[in-house]
Motif scaffolding. Sequence first.
Motif, short mmCIF file in Angstrom:
data_model
loop_
_atom_site.label_atom_id
_atom_site.label_comp_id
_atom_site.label_asym_id
_atom_site.label_seq_id
_atom_site.Cartn_x
_atom_site.Cartn_y
_atom_site.Cartn_z
N PRO A 1 -40.21 28.09 45.45
CA PRO A 1 -41.55 27.50 45.23
C PRO A 1 -41.61 26.52 44.07
CG PRO A 1 -41.51 29.83 44.60
CD PRO A 1 -40.24 29.56 45.35
N HIS A 2 -40.74 26.68 43.07
CA HIS A 2 -40.68 25.68 42.00
C HIS A 2 -40.31 24.31 42.60
CE1 HIS A 2 -40.35 29.06 39.06
NE2 HIS A 2 -40.94 28.20 38.25
N VAL A 3 -39.29 24.30 43.45
CA VAL A 3 -38.84 23.04 44.05
C VAL A 3 -39.89 22.50 45.01
CG1 VAL A 3 -37.07 21.94 45.46
CG2 VAL A 3 -36.41 23.64 43.75
N SER A 4 -40.46 23.36 45.83
CA SER A 4 -41.48 22.93 46.79
C SER A 4 -42.69 22.32 46.08
CB SER A 4 -41.93 24.13 47.64
OG SER A 4 -40.85 24.68 48.35
N ALA A 5 -43.10 22.98 45.00
CA ALA A 5 -44.27 22.51 44.26
C ALA A 5 -43.99 21.19 43.56
CB ALA A 5 -44.71 23.56 43.25
N VAL A 6 -42.78 21.05 43.00
CA VAL A 6 -42.41 19.78 42.37
C VAL A 6 -42.35 18.67 43.40
CG1 VAL A 6 -40.52 18.55 41.24
CG2 VAL A 6 -41.24 20.78 40.38
N ALA A 7 -41.81 18.96 44.58
CA ALA A 7 -41.74 17.96 45.64
C ALA A 7 -43.13 17.43 45.97
CB ALA A 7 -41.09 18.55 46.88
N ALA A 8 -44.09 18.35 46.12
CA ALA A 8 -45.46 17.93 46.43
C ALA A 8 -46.08 17.15 45.27
CB ALA A 8 -46.30 19.15 46.76
N LEU A 9 -45.83 17.61 44.06
CA LEU A 9 -46.38 16.96 42.87
C LEU A 9 -45.88 15.53 42.75
CD1 LEU A 9 -47.84 16.97 40.13
CD2 LEU A 9 -45.83 18.07 39.14
N VAL A 10 -44.59 15.32 42.86
CA VAL A 10 -44.01 13.98 42.75
C VAL A 10 -44.47 13.11 43.91
CG1 VAL A 10 -41.86 12.67 42.75
CG2 VAL A 10 -42.01 14.80 41.44
N TRP A 11 -44.45 13.67 45.10
CA TRP A 11 -44.82 12.94 46.31
C TRP A 11 -46.27 12.46 46.25
CZ3 TRP A 11 -43.38 15.40 51.72
CH2 TRP A 11 -43.36 14.41 52.70
N SER A 12 -47.12 13.23 45.56
CA SER A 12 -48.54 12.86 45.50
C SER A 12 -48.76 11.52 44.81
CB SER A 12 -49.33 13.96 44.79
OG SER A 12 -49.05 13.98 43.39
N TYR A 13 -47.83 11.11 43.98
CA TYR A 13 -47.92 9.81 43.31
C TYR A 13 -47.40 8.67 44.20
CZ TYR A 13 -49.10 11.87 38.78
OH TYR A 13 -49.75 12.53 37.76
N PHE A 14 -46.63 9.02 45.22
CA PHE A 14 -46.01 8.01 46.10
C PHE A 14 -46.16 8.45 47.55
CE2 PHE A 14 -43.62 8.47 42.11
CZ PHE A 14 -43.85 7.22 41.54
N PRO A 15 -47.39 8.53 48.04
CA PRO A 15 -47.63 9.11 49.37
C PRO A 15 -47.04 8.31 50.53
CG PRO A 15 -49.64 8.14 48.47
CD PRO A 15 -48.64 8.15 47.37
N THR A 16 -46.62 7.08 50.29
CA THR A 16 -46.02 6.31 51.38
C THR A 16 -44.54 6.62 51.59
OG1 THR A 16 -45.53 4.46 49.90
CG2 THR A 16 -47.66 4.41 51.05
N CYS A 17 -43.94 7.36 50.66
CA CYS A 17 -42.55 7.79 50.84
C CYS A 17 -42.48 8.82 51.97
CB CYS A 17 -42.00 8.42 49.57
SG CYS A 17 -41.85 7.33 48.15
N THR A 18 -41.35 8.91 52.62
CA THR A 18 -41.14 9.95 53.62
C THR A 18 -40.59 11.21 52.95
OG1 THR A 18 -38.85 9.34 54.09
CG2 THR A 18 -40.58 8.18 55.33
N GLY A 19 -40.59 12.31 53.67
CA GLY A 19 -40.02 13.54 53.14
C GLY A 19 -38.57 13.39 52.78
N SER A 20 -37.81 12.71 53.63
CA SER A 20 -36.37 12.50 53.37
C SER A 20 -36.16 11.66 52.12
CB SER A 20 -35.71 11.83 54.57
OG SER A 20 -35.73 12.70 55.69
N GLN A 21 -37.03 10.69 51.89
CA GLN A 21 -36.91 9.85 50.71
C GLN A 21 -37.23 10.64 49.44
OE1 GLN A 21 -39.57 6.71 51.98
NE2 GLN A 21 -37.85 5.31 52.37
N ILE A 22 -38.24 11.47 49.50
CA ILE A 22 -38.56 12.32 48.35
C ILE A 22 -37.39 13.26 48.07
CG2 ILE A 22 -40.03 14.23 47.56
CD1 ILE A 22 -41.35 11.52 47.29
N ARG A 23 -36.81 13.79 49.11
CA ARG A 23 -35.65 14.68 48.97
C ARG A 23 -34.52 13.98 48.23
NH1 ARG A 23 -32.80 17.66 54.19
NH2 ARG A 23 -31.03 18.62 53.09
N THR A 24 -34.21 12.79 48.65
CA THR A 24 -33.14 12.02 48.00
C THR A 24 -33.47 11.74 46.54
OG1 THR A 24 -32.49 10.98 50.08
CG2 THR A 24 -31.84 9.85 48.06
N SER A 25 -34.71 11.38 46.27
CA SER A 25 -35.11 11.08 44.89
C SER A 25 -35.04 12.33 44.01
CB SER A 25 -36.52 10.50 44.87
OG SER A 25 -36.56 9.24 45.50
#
Length: 524
Positions: free
Chosen positions: A462-486
């Motif tokens: 859940p730490h990783v899942s929550a961070v993924a959502a937190l970071v992604w919220s600033y860049f909502p046009t990124c895809t899930g795979s792109q967030i994963r790579t970042s």
Amino acid sequence: MNQKHNRAAKFVPALGLCAAALAVAFAGNASAAAPDTTRVIVAFKPGAKAAMKSVVAAAKGSVKHEIFGMNAMAIEVPAVALKGLENNPNVEYIEEDVLRKPLALTSPSTGTPYTAGQLVPYGIKLVQADQLPDTNAGNRKVCIIDSGVDFQHEDLSANGANVTGEYDAGTGNWNTDENHHGTHVFGTIAGVNNGTGVVGVNPNKNLKLHIVKVFGKDGWAYSSTLSSAANKCAAAGANVISMSLGGGAKSMTEQKTFDSLQTKGILSIAAAGNDANTTISYPAGYSSVMSVAAVDENKAWASFSQYNSDVEIAGPGVSVLSTVPMGTGQDPVLSVGASTYAPTAMEGSPVKTATAPLADFGIGDSVNTAVSGKVCLIQRGTVDFATKVLNCQNSGGVGAVVYNNVAGPVAGTLGTTVTSIPSVGASDTEGAAMKGQLGQSATVGIKASNYAYFDGTSMATPHVSAVAALVWSYFPTCTGSQIRTSLDNSALDLGTAGRDTKYGYGLVQAKAAYDRIKSLGCGK
């Protein structure tokens, strides 16, 4: 993963063992030396203790602590007397009595950025969640596949309408949790910044969450159930799927499910497993799912965390403090005289407290009515914990403290034995200190709590899942795979340089990932 909850139940230090309580205990025993004096450890030759005490007194100093099991003592003396002590023929060596402070699993909030009055679990700072506000989190949704959540919890319910869930005929309502696991996961992701309890990675009631309950009280589910759950997450509009669960065999159906979700832009994240071996667990083992290992508060690999080429990233997973269904956590308490200790809960102890004079009960291997009406201080050894506590009870004792006979705390269980008196465990050093407090009033017991410490890759996920959502919220046009790579490319590299089998790319970092995407763009 769900099996982890059973492991964690054997040692669950509760909310009362917080940094604040430990700091108070430490301050009471480690006051600074007076001006123009210094505190040192003096090691002396065997048989010279009395002579050394006389020397210290003659130097207008005082003995602060006689070190148990050693020919050494801590003393406080005028600094000008040190030279004479160094030349004393009975002295082996002199060294500074350096400070040791608790390596806290939590810290009290200072009010920035979290409201005062609550605790900040160490994982929040370790993943940099305190450096990246969750202001934009409302544009992301995390789906938690687990055992449901106690949504009446004092630290979770304020998430309100942002939380939805699925009813299942087999497991029941999503907003109840019969085995505590899902509530703990939820708290790490979104424990509310409300001055109560703890905070999560996204604490300000902005993140959207959807709950799919696959585990009932029995604590297991099928791969078919998991595939359905994941697809329900997608139907609910989830961006991130968090799965603190797994098993040892592949499923073609599961793999197709998660591969399909990846093509839809969803980021699926799962626990690597807690079997301390190289086995790959699933769904973490599918290439379309991010596999999460666990580290402790010192960023060291957790010895239970599975390690293999599939491990991709790490999160805090050792002694993680979070929410559990109201009243189901255990908060062990122990004080003697003016001293407050940090005990462990004895699994199987009744939830109650007792206060009475502290009495030495040896190793607790026989009944002794001399401890009637008293709290038994018992050394570990020879007989099992249950027998020790039961002998105390049958002697008329009202409570029991079992302290270790080797370094470290006691994490014990009474097994199937049922006792009517409360019992806790203590470390060897705490036991030695309490031996000097016999006859003083002692309070021992277990109090109900709404929070608990758990271990496992279940807690890292859940730490990783929550961070993924937190970071992604600033860049909502990124895809899930792109967030994963970042996330991978911005992780704090640990262990062997580069990706390795224990840490993957390293410890997930919220602010570093945000900075990287802002500078380089999605998926860099």
